[in-house]
Design an enzyme around this catalytic site. Structure first.
Site, PDB file in Angstrom:
ATOM      1  N   TRP A 362      39.768  43.100  32.657  1.00  0.00           N
ATOM      2  CA  TRP A 362      40.614  41.961  33.356  1.00  0.00           C
ATOM      3  C   TRP A 362      41.734  41.280  32.433  1.00  0.00           C
ATOM      4  O   TRP A 362      42.900  41.323  32.839  1.00  0.00           O
ATOM      5  CB  TRP A 362      39.941  40.794  34.194  1.00  0.00           C
ATOM      6  N   HIS A 363      41.401  41.140  31.340  1.00  0.00           N
ATOM      7  CA  HIS A 363      42.455  40.833  30.172  1.00  0.00           C
ATOM      8  C   HIS A 363      43.416  41.651  29.728  1.00  0.00           C
ATOM      9  O   HIS A 363      44.570  41.606  29.619  1.00  0.00           O
ATOM     10  CB  HIS A 363      41.685  40.041  29.135  1.00  0.00           C
ATOM     11  N   GLY A 364      42.944  43.024  29.696  1.00  0.00           N
ATOM     12  CA  GLY A 364      43.803  44.105  29.373  1.00  0.00           C
ATOM     13  C   GLY A 364      43.094  45.297  28.888  1.00  0.00           C
ATOM     14  O   GLY A 364      42.100  44.910  28.013  1.00  0.00           O
TER      15      GLY A 364
END
Length: 470
Positions: A362-364
């Site tokens: 989700w963060h990358g």
């Protein structure tokens, strides 16, 4: 001429606080969400008027911060989710999870958002992260509306949606008053009750609580956090790891540097979440009910996304999700962790690791994020082992209990400071290099504790009590 003067002024003000002009422009819009949220209380036209105000102000702030492309990206996620709820209610939760999360990851890769943030830039992917969680939770809750109530967990019963929200309700929920900039994440059911003045927001039950005291507290906290960050960041920049001072420091000094760099970075997030808290409190959406004791006082836990003292003086790693990015941690528990546990089974390391992996993605898609969240799962499991040993110590041996407690505290600070560097550095090679500079102590310690925890098992009665509290 006027625009050139304004640009020069913005450049000067941005340089004063050590940020780029785009970041400064974002901060102006972000802080502007506080008065915009306050005026939500006085919007005429009933619920429809308030939904319109939430949607338009949110879209306007996004446009001023990131440009037109931001709202286009948000629209894609909104259409994906709303379309899946319209077309395939039985699978809308899963469809939205896969497609909305996939689109977010694609944007992370396209914009290289981690590198942009690291170099002082800004883009709309941070806001997309919040909207992605909102649209997924809404779709899953609409999906849960088809299930029998007796088979649902308490959180599912509370948040499930029996009917499809209208388009304006849905867009208002996603963009409400700039809350999509940095969260906190909240449920569609709560947003609808707040907008329609139902539930705890019903005026006939009790007078509306005054938000002034809680808002002032959050604003003062934001100012303090920004002051601490501006004071420490020049002394402990991330570039320290490539400098001669760190290279020729001893083992203990390197650990201190790692702690201080991690400690400094946290104050930036404390500032951001404090501003969000002020915004949500002023709007009234942050209200979460009244205390039970007399006289009753209002609670604003829906607006609170971080407990600073809870993070900095945490007793164990298990408590960190309860104090850091609180509402995202709650989202991960309700929509990932709990749903991976089969009925009648206990959750274990597999569910924890899967949840942390979802958080990382989700963060990358940067190696540093994966490294950090895998370490987080290990860190929490190691802390649980210490806690179980602590609980097995007889109550009359207070000194031994305190030693275990201090050990857990020191372990958490050590591994948290160590592992969070991956979150900031992002590069695989550079992260491993920094970890290697302290002999991988933050990786070895939790693994050793997990192994010892499976070998040296405390008494069963104490273990069961410890598990219940964990």
């Amino acid at each position: 001429m006027c625009s050139c003067f304004l640009e020069m002024e913005m450049e000067e003000m941005a340089s004063l606080i050590g940020v780029s002009v785009p970041v400064f422009q974002f901060l102006l819009c972000f802080v502007a969400s506080i008065p915009i949220s306050f005026f939500h209380r006085f919007v005429p036209g009933g619920p429809i008027g308030r939904h319109m105000y939430a949607a338009l102000t949110g879209a306007g702030l996004s446009y001023l911060s990131f440009g037109l492309s931001s709202n286009m990206h948000f629209l894609v996620s909104i259409v994906i989710s709303y379309g899946s709820m319209l077309v395939c209610r039985k699978r809308c939760g899963l469809i939205t999870f896969l497609l909305a999360m996939g689109y977010l990851i694609g944007c992370h890769v396209y914009y290289m958002s981690g590198d942009a943030w690291k170099e002082g830039g800004i883009d709309a992917t941070g806001s997309m992260m919040v909207i992605t969680l909102k649209v997924i939770s809404c779709a899953i809750n609409y999906n849960d509306g088809l299930l029998k109530e007796e088979n649902l967990r308490e959180s599912q019963k509370k948040n499930r949606l029996l009917k499809l929200p209208s388009v304006i309700e849905y867009v208002g929920y996603c963009l409400c008053c700039g809350s999509h900039f940095a969260g906190p994440v909240y449920e569609m059911k709560d947003y609808l009750d707040w907008t329609e003045r139902k539930g705890i927001w019903t005026k006939t039950q009790k007078p509306s609580p005054s938000p002034i005291g809680a808002t002032i507290k959050a604003v003062l906290q934001a100012g303090l956090c920004m002051a601490v960050y501006l004071h420490l960041s020049p002394q402990y920049p991330l570039s320290t790891f490539s400098g001669w001072t760190y290279k020729y420091s001893g083992f203990t000094d390197r650990l201190i540097y790692q702690y201080m760099i991690s400690f400094t970075a946290r104050w930036k997030y404390y500032f951001i979440w404090s501003v969000s808290e002020a915004s949500m409190v002023l709007s009234g959406l942050g209200f979460s009910g009244w205390t039970n004791y007399s006289p009753p006082t209002p609670q604003w836990t829906r607006a609170k996304n971080v407990d600073i003292l809870g993070v900095e003086f945490t007793k164990s790693s298990v408590e960190i999700p309860l104090a850091w990015n609180i509402h995202v941690s709650t989202w991960l528990r309700h929509y990932v962790y709990d749903r991976l546990v089969k009925k009648g089974k206990r959750p274990g390391f597999v569910q924890l690791l899967a949840t942390q992996t979802v958080s990382a993605v989700w963060h990358g898609l940067y190696p540093g994020y994966i490294i950090f969240f895998v370490h987080s799962a290990l860190m929490i499991s190691g802390s649980r082992a210490i806690y179980r040993w602590q609980c097995s110590v007889p109550s009359n041996q207070r000194l031994v209990k305190k030693i275990f407690m201090l050990t857990n505290f020191a372990y958490t600070i050590l591994v948290l400071s160590y592992s969070s560097l991956g979150f900031m550095i992002l590069s695989m090679r550079e992260t491993i290099k920094v970890y290697g500079s302290v002999h991988y102590i933050g990786s070895i310690a939790p693994v050793v504790l997990i192994v010892l925890g499976n070998i040296i098992k405390p008494r069963s009665s104490s273990t069961s009590r410890a598990r219940k509290r964990q």
